[in-house]
Motif scaffolding. Structure first.
Motif, PDB file in Angstrom:
ATOM      1  N   UNK A 116       0.859  -1.192   0.000  1.00 31.70           N
ATOM      2  CA  UNK A 116       0.000   0.000   0.000  1.00 31.70           C
ATOM      3  C   UNK A 116       0.890   1.235   0.000  1.00 31.70           C
ATOM      4  N   UNK A 117       0.823   2.075  -1.032  1.00 39.81           N
ATOM      5  CA  UNK A 117       1.716   3.236  -1.108  1.00 39.81           C
ATOM      6  C   UNK A 117       1.320   4.345  -0.142  1.00 39.81           C
ATOM      7  N   UNK A 118       2.287   5.184   0.181  1.00 39.22           N
ATOM      8  CA  UNK A 118       2.020   6.314   1.072  1.00 39.22           C
ATOM      9  C   UNK A 118       1.260   7.416   0.345  1.00 39.22           C
ATOM     10  N   UNK A 119       1.426   7.476  -0.969  1.00 40.56           N
ATOM     11  CA  UNK A 119       0.679   8.420  -1.800  1.00 40.56           C
ATOM     12  C   UNK A 119      -0.324   7.643  -2.630  1.00 40.56           C
ATOM     13  N   UNK A 120      -1.527   8.160  -2.757  1.00 35.64           N
ATOM     14  CA  UNK A 120      -2.577   7.442  -3.470  1.00 35.64           C
ATOM     15  C   UNK A 120      -2.201   7.214  -4.928  1.00 35.64           C
ATOM     16  N   UNK A 121      -2.346   5.984  -5.445  1.00 32.73           N
ATOM     17  CA  UNK A 121      -2.096   5.737  -6.860  1.00 32.73           C
ATOM     18  C   UNK A 121      -3.155   6.408  -7.713  1.00 32.73           C
ATOM     19  N   UNK A 122      -2.873   6.543  -8.986  1.00 36.47           N
ATOM     20  CA  UNK A 122      -3.812   7.222  -9.885  1.00 36.47           C
ATOM     21  C   UNK A 122      -5.095   6.424 -10.083  1.00 36.47           C
ATOM     22  N   UNK A 123      -5.020   5.115  -9.900  1.00 32.94           N
ATOM     23  CA  UNK A 123      -6.178   4.254 -10.126  1.00 32.94           C
ATOM     24  C   UNK A 123      -6.822   3.847  -8.808  1.00 32.94           C
ATOM     25  N   UNK A 124      -8.098   4.163  -8.650  1.00 36.88           N
ATOM     26  CA  UNK A 124      -8.834   3.740  -7.469  1.00 36.88           C
ATOM     27  C   UNK A 124      -8.933   2.225  -7.420  1.00 36.88           C
ATOM     28  N   UNK A 164     -15.139   7.507  -1.669  1.00 39.51           N
ATOM     29  CA  UNK A 164     -15.200   8.813  -1.005  1.00 39.51           C
ATOM     30  C   UNK A 164     -14.147   8.899   0.092  1.00 39.51           C
ATOM     31  N   UNK A 165     -14.093   7.868   0.949  1.00 45.82           N
ATOM     32  CA  UNK A 165     -13.175   7.922   2.089  1.00 45.82           C
ATOM     33  C   UNK A 165     -11.721   7.857   1.637  1.00 45.82           C
ATOM     34  N   UNK A 166     -11.431   7.007   0.659  1.00 40.37           N
ATOM     35  CA  UNK A 166     -10.037   6.845   0.231  1.00 40.37           C
ATOM     36  C   UNK A 166      -9.512   8.049  -0.532  1.00 40.37           C
ATOM     37  N   UNK A 173      -2.195   8.872   3.391  1.00 39.76           N
ATOM     38  CA  UNK A 173      -1.098   8.800   4.355  1.00 39.76           C
ATOM     39  C   UNK A 173      -1.621   8.411   5.739  1.00 39.76           C
ATOM     40  N   UNK A 174      -2.734   9.019   6.146  1.00 37.88           N
ATOM     41  CA  UNK A 174      -3.297   8.711   7.460  1.00 37.88           C
ATOM     42  C   UNK A 174      -3.755   7.256   7.533  1.00 37.88           C
ATOM     43  N   UNK A 175      -4.402   6.784   6.463  1.00 36.75           N
ATOM     44  CA  UNK A 175      -4.873   5.404   6.423  1.00 36.75           C
ATOM     45  C   UNK A 175      -3.713   4.431   6.555  1.00 36.75           C
ATOM     46  N   UNK A 176      -2.626   4.729   5.845  1.00 35.48           N
ATOM     47  CA  UNK A 176      -1.467   3.826   5.899  1.00 35.48           C
ATOM     48  C   UNK A 176      -0.841   3.843   7.297  1.00 35.48           C
ATOM     49  N   UNK A 177      -0.804   5.003   7.919  1.00 32.91           N
ATOM     50  CA  UNK A 177      -0.279   5.097   9.282  1.00 32.91           C
ATOM     51  C   UNK A 177      -1.126   4.279  10.246  1.00 32.91           C
ATOM     52  N   UNK A 178      -2.444   4.377  10.104  1.00 35.64           N
ATOM     53  CA  UNK A 178      -3.357   3.626  10.961  1.00 35.64           C
ATOM     54  C   UNK A 178      -3.181   2.122  10.796  1.00 35.64           C
ATOM     55  N   UNK A 179      -3.106   1.674   9.540  1.00 37.26           N
ATOM     56  CA  UNK A 179      -2.943   0.242   9.296  1.00 37.26           C
ATOM     57  C   UNK A 179      -1.574  -0.246   9.770  1.00 37.26           C
ATOM     58  N   UNK A 199     -10.394  -0.647  15.301  1.00 33.65           N
ATOM     59  CA  UNK A 199     -11.691   0.016  15.486  1.00 33.65           C
ATOM     60  C   UNK A 199     -11.587   1.504  15.139  1.00 33.65           C
ATOM     61  N   UNK A 200     -10.539   2.162  15.628  1.00 37.20           N
ATOM     62  CA  UNK A 200     -10.358   3.594  15.361  1.00 37.20           C
ATOM     63  C   UNK A 200     -10.173   3.858  13.870  1.00 37.20           C
ATOM     64  N   UNK A 201      -9.448   2.967  13.186  1.00 40.07           N
ATOM     65  CA  UNK A 201      -9.222   3.124  11.744  1.00 40.07           C
ATOM     66  C   UNK A 201     -10.541   3.153  10.980  1.00 40.07           C
TER      67      UNK A 201
END
Length: 221
Positions: A116-124, A164-166, A173-179, A199-201
């Motif tokens: 999972x990259x720290x920056x969102x890829x171009x493709x959802x 929407x969320x992603x 970045x926050x999602x990756x930190x949480x995971x 749960x918090x994630x």
């Protein structure tokens, strides 16, 4: 148009239509005509109807009398309930993984996380596939495939909101930190921390989704 490969055409038609709903190409409330799907995917009317029945069972599509297949719309209350169930399932899987995962499972979980990259890829689609790969590794580590089956059902119901969320600013970045924190808790076999962090994630994602639905309702008012 779908290529005629080994996988049944119905399954691949379901995947294509589901992806179009997740990406927002088929918006909530929009009508789906069988003919347009036939032409787009190059499959028979029978395949289209079977695919739509599958999506109806996932509650991504509903059959509206006098109109036909329509992309389902989630209310804020339904979304809240679904995210609560998702949080409970993911947290339970994380707790079990912390208790049962061996070194092989932990290596698999770390490998899935590192993809999972720290920056969102171009493709959802790519990002969803990577996150789903992480959850596959998490369920394997939990040694409870039934949780995985139930989680897949919930994920299907809220698939429209995952886009929407992603895509929220700073969420990748926050999602990756949480995971990452969940993975580390599992690796050190801290079941309580794994549960709470997981749960918090999910509840963070829930807050983003509900804010979006509230804003959409205000715009429509």
């Amino acid at each position: 148009m779908l290529e005629r490969r080994a996988a049944p055409l119905r399954e691949r038609a379901v995947e294509e239509l589901r992806a179009s709903i997740v990406r927002g190409e088929l918006a909530p409330g929009s009508r789906i005509t069988e003919k347009s799907v036939e032409q787009r995917l190059g499959v028979s009317r029978t395949v289209v109807r079977e695919a739509l029945r599958q999506l109806e069972s996932e509650r991504l599509v509903r059959i509206q009398p006098g109109i036909g297949p329509v992309v389902s719309e989630l209310s804020a209350d339904e979304a809240r309930q679904l995210y609560e169930v998702r949080a409970a399932l993911e947290a339970a899987a994380a707790r079990l993984a912390a208790g049962y995962a061996d070194e092989e499972h932990i290596r698999g979980l770390r490998a899935a996380f590192e993809r999972i990259p720290d920056e969102a890829p171009s493709s959802l689609d790519e990002l969803l596939a990577l996150k789903n790969g992480f959850y596959t590794a998490l369920i394997a580590a939990s040694r409870n495939p039934i949780i995985g089956e139930q989680l897949a059902n919930v994920q299907a119901r809220i698939s429209q909101l995952r886009a929407v969320t992603l895509s929220a600013p700073g969420r990748q970045h926050a999602m990756r930190t949480e995971l990452g924190a969940v993975v580390e808790a599992i690796a050190r076999h801290d079941a309580d921390a794994a549960f709470e962090l997981s749960m918090a994630h999910v509840m963070t994602a829930s807050a983003i989704a509900l804010e979006h639905l509230d804003a959409s309702a205000e715009d429509a008012a």
